[in-house]
Design a protein around this motif. Structure first.
Motif, mmCIF file in Angstrom:
data_model
loop_
_atom_site.group_PDB
_atom_site.id
_atom_site.type_symbol
_atom_site.label_atom_id
_atom_site.label_comp_id
_atom_site.label_asym_id
_atom_site.label_seq_id
_atom_site.Cartn_x
_atom_site.Cartn_y
_atom_site.Cartn_z
ATOM 1 N N THR A 45 23.499 24.420 5.277
ATOM 2 C CA THR A 45 22.109 24.746 5.575
ATOM 3 C C THR A 45 21.180 23.917 4.699
ATOM 4 O OG1 THR A 45 22.202 26.593 4.019
ATOM 5 C CG2 THR A 45 22.600 27.107 6.338
ATOM 6 N N LEU A 46 19.946 23.792 5.170
ATOM 7 C CA LEU A 46 18.914 23.044 4.448
ATOM 8 C C LEU A 46 17.912 23.992 3.834
ATOM 9 C CD1 LEU A 46 18.067 20.366 7.160
ATOM 10 C CD2 LEU A 46 19.347 19.985 5.061
ATOM 11 N N ARG A 47 17.334 23.575 2.724
ATOM 12 C CA ARG A 47 16.189 24.271 2.155
ATOM 13 C C ARG A 47 14.989 23.345 2.380
ATOM 14 N NH1 ARG A 47 18.083 21.358 -2.097
ATOM 15 N NH2 ARG A 47 16.509 20.493 -3.487
ATOM 16 N N PRO A 48 13.760 23.823 2.212
ATOM 17 C CA PRO A 48 12.619 22.922 2.355
ATOM 18 C C PRO A 48 12.743 21.753 1.380
ATOM 19 C CG PRO A 48 11.875 25.195 2.337
ATOM 20 C CD PRO A 48 13.342 25.211 1.975
ATOM 21 N N GLY A 49 12.488 20.558 1.879
ATOM 22 C CA GLY A 49 12.588 19.369 1.039
ATOM 23 C C GLY A 49 12.470 18.102 1.853
ATOM 24 N N LEU A 50 12.739 16.980 1.205
ATOM 25 C CA LEU A 50 12.661 15.677 1.854
ATOM 26 C C LEU A 50 14.057 15.163 2.172
ATOM 27 C CD1 LEU A 50 9.945 13.812 -0.270
ATOM 28 C CD2 LEU A 50 9.682 14.815 2.001
ATOM 29 N N VAL A 51 14.263 14.770 3.414
ATOM 30 C CA VAL A 51 15.463 14.057 3.819
ATOM 31 C C VAL A 51 15.107 12.579 3.691
ATOM 32 C CG1 VAL A 51 17.017 13.519 5.729
ATOM 33 C CG2 VAL A 51 16.206 15.870 5.408
ATOM 34 N N LYS A 52 15.837 11.859 2.844
ATOM 35 C CA LYS A 52 15.545 10.445 2.586
ATOM 36 C C LYS A 52 16.663 9.598 3.182
ATOM 37 C CE LYS A 52 13.137 11.622 -1.672
ATOM 38 N NZ LYS A 52 13.137 11.483 -3.129
ATOM 39 N N VAL A 53 16.270 8.682 4.074
ATOM 40 C CA VAL A 53 17.234 7.867 4.808
ATOM 41 C C VAL A 53 17.079 6.408 4.412
ATOM 42 C CG1 VAL A 53 18.060 7.212 7.099
ATOM 43 C CG2 VAL A 53 17.014 9.459 6.744
ATOM 44 N N THR A 54 18.189 5.775 4.045
ATOM 45 C CA THR A 54 18.210 4.336 3.813
ATOM 46 C C THR A 54 18.812 3.699 5.055
ATOM 47 O OG1 THR A 54 18.510 4.667 1.439
ATOM 48 C CG2 THR A 54 19.011 2.475 2.314
ATOM 49 N N GLY A 55 18.002 2.893 5.747
ATOM 50 C CA GLY A 55 18.432 2.258 6.979
ATOM 51 C C GLY A 55 19.381 1.104 6.717
ATOM 52 N N ALA A 56 19.996 0.619 7.784
ATOM 53 C CA ALA A 56 20.936 -0.500 7.692
ATOM 54 C C ALA A 56 20.257 -1.750 7.141
ATOM 55 C CB ALA A 56 21.543 -0.783 9.057
ATOM 56 N N ASP A 57 18.936 -1.867 7.340
ATOM 57 C CA ASP A 57 18.183 -3.026 6.843
ATOM 58 C C ASP A 57 17.668 -2.828 5.418
ATOM 59 O OD1 ASP A 57 16.239 -1.124 7.254
ATOM 60 O OD2 ASP A 57 15.010 -2.341 8.595
ATOM 61 N N GLY A 58 17.999 -1.691 4.788
ATOM 62 C CA GLY A 58 17.566 -1.406 3.424
ATOM 63 C C GLY A 58 16.264 -0.649 3.327
ATOM 64 N N SER A 59 15.584 -0.442 4.453
ATOM 65 C CA SER A 59 14.323 0.296 4.441
ATOM 66 C C SER A 59 14.582 1.773 4.150
ATOM 67 C CB SER A 59 13.607 0.150 5.784
ATOM 68 O OG SER A 59 14.387 0.741 6.812
ATOM 69 N N GLU A 60 13.605 2.430 3.529
ATOM 70 C CA GLU A 60 13.727 3.847 3.217
ATOM 71 C C GLU A 60 12.660 4.636 3.949
ATOM 72 O OE1 GLU A 60 14.030 4.756 -0.930
ATOM 73 O OE2 GLU A 60 15.604 3.276 -1.250
ATOM 74 N N THR A 61 13.076 5.746 4.551
ATOM 75 C CA THR A 61 12.176 6.612 5.293
ATOM 76 C C THR A 61 12.424 8.040 4.846
ATOM 77 O OG1 THR A 61 12.402 5.136 7.195
ATOM 78 C CG2 THR A 61 11.396 7.263 7.604
ATOM 79 N N SER A 62 11.347 8.816 4.698
ATOM 80 C CA SER A 62 11.477 10.217 4.303
ATOM 81 C C SER A 62 10.920 11.117 5.392
ATOM 82 C CB SER A 62 10.715 10.481 3.005
ATOM 83 O OG SER A 62 11.303 9.784 1.945
ATOM 84 N N PHE A 63 11.566 12.250 5.561
ATOM 85 C CA PHE A 63 11.133 13.259 6.513
ATOM 86 C C PHE A 63 11.079 14.606 5.795
ATOM 87 C CE2 PHE A 63 13.412 10.007 8.846
ATOM 88 C CZ PHE A 63 12.532 9.708 9.880
ATOM 89 N N ALA A 64 9.987 15.333 5.968
ATOM 90 C CA ALA A 64 9.863 16.667 5.389
ATOM 91 C C ALA A 64 10.508 17.672 6.341
ATOM 92 C CB ALA A 64 8.390 17.010 5.192
ATOM 93 N N VAL A 65 11.362 18.545 5.800
ATOM 94 C CA VAL A 65 11.983 19.605 6.600
ATOM 95 C C VAL A 65 11.736 20.945 5.915
ATOM 96 C CG1 VAL A 65 13.762 18.102 7.569
ATOM 97 C CG2 VAL A 65 14.253 19.354 5.475
ATOM 98 N N THR A 66 11.615 21.997 6.729
ATOM 99 C CA THR A 66 11.393 23.325 6.156
ATOM 100 C C THR A 66 12.658 24.157 6.116
ATOM 101 O OG1 THR A 66 10.779 24.248 8.302
ATOM 102 C CG2 THR A 66 8.991 23.386 6.919
ATOM 103 N N GLY A 67 13.726 23.656 6.676
ATOM 104 C CA GLY A 67 15.000 24.367 6.714
ATOM 105 C C GLY A 67 15.772 23.916 7.930
ATOM 106 N N GLY A 68 16.944 24.483 8.131
ATOM 107 C CA GLY A 68 17.773 24.143 9.271
ATOM 108 C C GLY A 68 19.213 23.927 8.849
ATOM 109 N N PHE A 69 19.881 23.040 9.573
ATOM 110 C CA PHE A 69 21.298 22.757 9.333
ATOM 111 C C PHE A 69 21.539 21.258 9.338
ATOM 112 C CE2 PHE A 69 21.030 26.876 11.321
ATOM 113 C CZ PHE A 69 21.894 27.651 10.571
#
Length: 132
Positions: A45-69
């Motif tokens: 499960t997720l708690r509220p926070g930032l999901v941080k993704v490093t793409g195949a090209d090295g770029s970084e993207t963040s997404f705010a989530v409030t919960g889930g799986f």
């Protein structure tokens, strides 16, 4: 060993992301974790926070989530969020609305439920701080 994995982020409203990633940092309920290609299978499960993704090209993207799986396996990481946003001004305003509602619920809660709601409030406050 693969160099990338598929990353998908969906919420009830829409699909927010679908891309190849080298790593995904996840605010799991039991603590932060990083998923990478060839990860052992995990569902958590997720708690509220930032999901941080490093793409195949090295770029970084963040997404705010409030919960889930989140489901992680060797080839992919899939986040099923209760609510997710890309971190823009509209997203911040929506999260501030969630925080206001959570604070109200915390004042009305009793017993063990109060502890859970207070933790949720603290996690939302930290999420908003991290978005700055």
């Amino acid at each position: 060993m693969a160099n990338t994995m598929q990353f998908d982020l969906v919420s009830p409203e829409k699909r927010l992301a679908s891309l190849e990633a080298t790593q995904v940092q996840i605010p799991a309920a039991e603590g932060d974790m990083t998923a990478m290609p060839d990860h052992a299978p995990v569902i958590t499960t997720l708690r509220p926070g930032l999901v941080k993704v490093t793409g195949a090209d090295g770029s970084e993207t963040s997404f705010a989530v409030t919960g889930g799986f989140v489901e992680i396996n060797a080839e992919a990481t899939s986040v099923l969020a209760e609510h997710a946003a890309a971190g823009d001004a509209d997203s911040r305003a929506a999260l501030e609305g969630f925080l206001e509602d959570a604070r109200k619920r915390a004042t009305e809660a009793e017993g063990d439920h109060k502890d859970v709601v207070e933790k949720f409030v603290a996690d939302l406050e930290q999420l908003l701080e991290d978005m700055v």
